[in-house]
Design a protein around this motif. Sequence first.
Motif, PDB file in Angstrom:
ATOM      1  N   TYR A 307       0.852  -1.186   0.000  1.00 39.73           N
ATOM      2  CA  TYR A 307       0.000   0.000   0.000  1.00 39.73           C
ATOM      3  C   TYR A 307       0.890   1.238   0.000  1.00 39.73           C
ATOM      4  O   TYR A 307       2.117   1.147   0.082  1.00 39.73           O
ATOM      5  CB  TYR A 307      -0.948   0.017   1.194  1.00 39.73           C
ATOM      6  N   LYS A 308       0.289   2.398  -0.096  1.00 40.75           N
ATOM      7  CA  LYS A 308       1.048   3.646  -0.150  1.00 40.75           C
ATOM      8  C   LYS A 308       0.660   4.548   1.015  1.00 40.75           C
ATOM      9  O   LYS A 308      -0.525   4.675   1.338  1.00 40.75           O
ATOM     10  CB  LYS A 308       0.786   4.388  -1.462  1.00 40.75           C
ATOM     11  N   VAL A 309       1.656   5.168   1.636  1.00 42.21           N
ATOM     12  CA  VAL A 309       1.403   6.240   2.603  1.00 42.21           C
ATOM     13  C   VAL A 309       1.302   7.532   1.804  1.00 42.21           C
ATOM     14  O   VAL A 309       2.279   7.965   1.187  1.00 42.21           O
ATOM     15  CB  VAL A 309       2.527   6.351   3.647  1.00 42.21           C
ATOM     16  N   THR A 310       0.138   8.129   1.784  1.00 45.70           N
ATOM     17  CA  THR A 310      -0.046   9.351   0.998  1.00 45.70           C
ATOM     18  C   THR A 310       0.655  10.533   1.652  1.00 45.70           C
ATOM     19  O   THR A 310       1.365  11.283   0.988  1.00 45.70           O
ATOM     20  CB  THR A 310      -1.540   9.652   0.831  1.00 45.70           C
ATOM     21  N   THR A 311       0.461  10.690   2.974  1.00 47.14           N
ATOM     22  CA  THR A 311       1.022  11.851   3.667  1.00 47.14           C
ATOM     23  C   THR A 311       1.379  11.496   5.107  1.00 47.14           C
ATOM     24  O   THR A 311       0.587  10.851   5.797  1.00 47.14           O
ATOM     25  CB  THR A 311       0.025  13.026   3.692  1.00 47.14           C
ATOM     26  N   PHE A 312       2.556  11.935   5.536  1.00 44.31           N
ATOM     27  CA  PHE A 312       2.890  11.930   6.956  1.00 44.31           C
ATOM     28  C   PHE A 312       2.478  13.288   7.540  1.00 44.31           C
ATOM     29  O   PHE A 312       2.840  14.337   6.982  1.00 44.31           O
ATOM     30  CB  PHE A 312       4.385  11.704   7.183  1.00 44.31           C
ATOM     31  N   HIS A 313       1.776  13.250   8.654  1.00 41.79           N
ATOM     32  CA  HIS A 313       1.319  14.484   9.286  1.00 41.79           C
ATOM     33  C   HIS A 313       2.168  14.803  10.512  1.00 41.79           C
ATOM     34  O   HIS A 313       2.595  13.900  11.238  1.00 41.79           O
ATOM     35  CB  HIS A 313      -0.146  14.345   9.689  1.00 41.79           C
ATOM     36  N   HIS A 314       2.396  16.075  10.739  1.00 50.40           N
ATOM     37  CA  HIS A 314       3.255  16.635  11.792  1.00 50.40           C
ATOM     38  C   HIS A 314       4.715  16.510  11.366  1.00 50.40           C
ATOM     39  O   HIS A 314       5.373  17.520  11.201  1.00 50.40           O
ATOM     40  CB  HIS A 314       3.006  16.005  13.157  1.00 50.40           C
ATOM     41  N   ALA A 315       5.235  15.304  11.232  1.00 45.82           N
ATOM     42  CA  ALA A 315       6.494  15.043  10.516  1.00 45.82           C
ATOM     43  C   ALA A 315       7.589  16.049  10.849  1.00 45.82           C
ATOM     44  O   ALA A 315       8.248  16.585   9.953  1.00 45.82           O
ATOM     45  CB  ALA A 315       6.217  15.024   9.007  1.00 45.82           C
ATOM     46  N   VAL A 316       7.827  16.301  12.142  1.00 48.03           N
ATOM     47  CA  VAL A 316       8.760  17.364  12.515  1.00 48.03           C
ATOM     48  C   VAL A 316      10.205  17.039  12.130  1.00 48.03           C
ATOM     49  O   VAL A 316      11.031  17.943  12.035  1.00 48.03           O
ATOM     50  CB  VAL A 316       8.678  17.693  14.022  1.00 48.03           C
ATOM     51  N   GLU A 317      10.503  15.777  11.880  1.00 50.35           N
ATOM     52  CA  GLU A 317      11.858  15.419  11.434  1.00 50.35           C
ATOM     53  C   GLU A 317      11.902  15.062   9.948  1.00 50.35           C
ATOM     54  O   GLU A 317      12.883  14.487   9.474  1.00 50.35           O
ATOM     55  CB  GLU A 317      12.393  14.245  12.263  1.00 50.35           C
ATOM     56  N   ALA A 318      10.888  15.433   9.212  1.00 52.92           N
ATOM     57  CA  ALA A 318      10.857  15.088   7.786  1.00 52.92           C
ATOM     58  C   ALA A 318      12.002  15.731   7.018  1.00 52.92           C
ATOM     59  O   ALA A 318      12.434  15.224   5.980  1.00 52.92           O
ATOM     60  CB  ALA A 318       9.519  15.494   7.178  1.00 52.92           C
ATOM     61  N   TYR A 319      12.516  16.859   7.520  1.00 49.44           N
ATOM     62  CA  TYR A 319      13.640  17.514   6.849  1.00 49.44           C
ATOM     63  C   TYR A 319      14.864  16.619   6.746  1.00 49.44           C
ATOM     64  O   TYR A 319      15.766  16.870   5.936  1.00 49.44           O
ATOM     65  CB  TYR A 319      13.999  18.808   7.582  1.00 49.44           C
ATOM     66  N   LYS A 320      14.919  15.549   7.549  1.00 50.63           N
ATOM     67  CA  LYS A 320      16.046  14.621   7.513  1.00 50.63           C
ATOM     68  C   LYS A 320      15.949  13.607   6.371  1.00 50.63           C
ATOM     69  O   LYS A 320      16.949  12.978   6.014  1.00 50.63           O
ATOM     70  CB  LYS A 320      16.151  13.859   8.836  1.00 50.63           C
TER      71      LYS A 320
END
Length: 476
Positions: A307-320
């Motif tokens: 399956y696919k994860v469409t969006t991670f929410h909050h994701a404060v470390e997504a910049y990594k």
Amino acid sequence: MIKHAWPWTSALGAVLMLTACDVTPDTSSHSETSSGDTDVVRYDANPYPSTYHPLPSQTVFITNATIFDGIGGEMAGGSILLENGRIAAIGTDLSAPEGVEIIDANGQFITPGVVDIHSHLGVYASPGVSAHSDGNEVTSPVTAEVWAEHGVWPQDPGFDSALAGGVTTLHVLPGSANLFGGRGVTLRNVPSRTVQGMKFPDAPYTLKMACGENPKRVYGGRGQAPGSRMGNVAGYRQAWQRAVEYRRSWNEYWDKAEAGEDANPPTRDFELDTLMGVLDGEILVQMHCYRADEMAQILDMSQEFGYKVTTFHHAVEAYKIPDLLAEAGTCAAVWADWGGFKMEAFDSIRENLPLLHAGGACAMIHSDDANGIQRLNQEVAKALSDGRRLGLEISDGEAVRWFTSNPAKALGIFDETGSLEVGKRADLVIWSGHPFSTYSTAQDVFIDGALVYDAEDPSRQTVRDFMIGQPGEGAN
């Protein structure tokens, strides 16, 4: 000041009334009953269809504006024609058709309507009392069978406040107490007696999931699983495996039944119906997750089960991990500057959103808050300025994507809204000044070409029934 003349009719005045209209969307799905195979057991995939119908609108020509189209473009001295609830024309060399209403924007700014991908309006309605706490079904870590729309209170005055902030579309989610919190619903920000009257026609259903501290704290505190991050992942995998087997049993049944063989249908399971919808690509996963390492593991798990994860929410470390997100085609919905309020939010930085954008990932702002939803344009402005101080060259037009087209894409509705393009729904905001100025406010807000909010005219501002008679509200 915006000058406009409107031949308001009693029908158009219904903008301020709680109405329900009848338009049933096309909801083709593997689980619908179809004529010709009535002996095959199938279930309606959309038993609570949208009854939303656009409010009456006039043909309107807006001119002399700086237009941000929501897909990166900026147009000075632009004009836009709204006709039959759609965008009929946009450009710098347009002339008003004869007899139409003209709005001279007088150098002001236009953007697409604001789209908030993460809201709890209606399920955590105002006033914030326990009777209005309907966002979390905290009885089991897996509650994929519950639907946020069954808890939305259309009378929440937060919808009116969000409209005054330019929000034309919002995505209402269950809370994050559970591994699988339930289905989310995408709404048009219009008054209605019923949630079906607000549902965005044909918008895909979504599934709220949560990783990290919340599920393990809620259930571990009760002495049950999950009580750790290990337990979280084990719980996801057990549920997905059940869904894989459930899907297989239905596909085997349909193959046999459609071939004319004797076959008994599986026992229906509402929880697994939702998970099967995700596996079939019909329901979009919107997942609460903070840490980069956990997001990476969730992406691995999505590949394990297909399956696919469409969006991670909050994701404060997504910049990594912008490269991992871009490779997976997964978006990140983030705050401008929230962080540090718990351990998994500790490594937050204010440049998260612009760094994601610069790293090639699909990124956007979100609110998760009844107050923050009223000023998402300002939240984007903060993130943009932080990125520029870091040395990132991001134009105003590109940053407008963060509260318009990118959330629309992540909700599966970009073909209808999120940008100002010919043929799309006429959802737009005329701002009193540059949308990234602290001093700018939403002056006029259009949804499907209908003026639903006018900052200068109290009679063109929605007021929910709950607020009528309250001090300072509903006086008109």
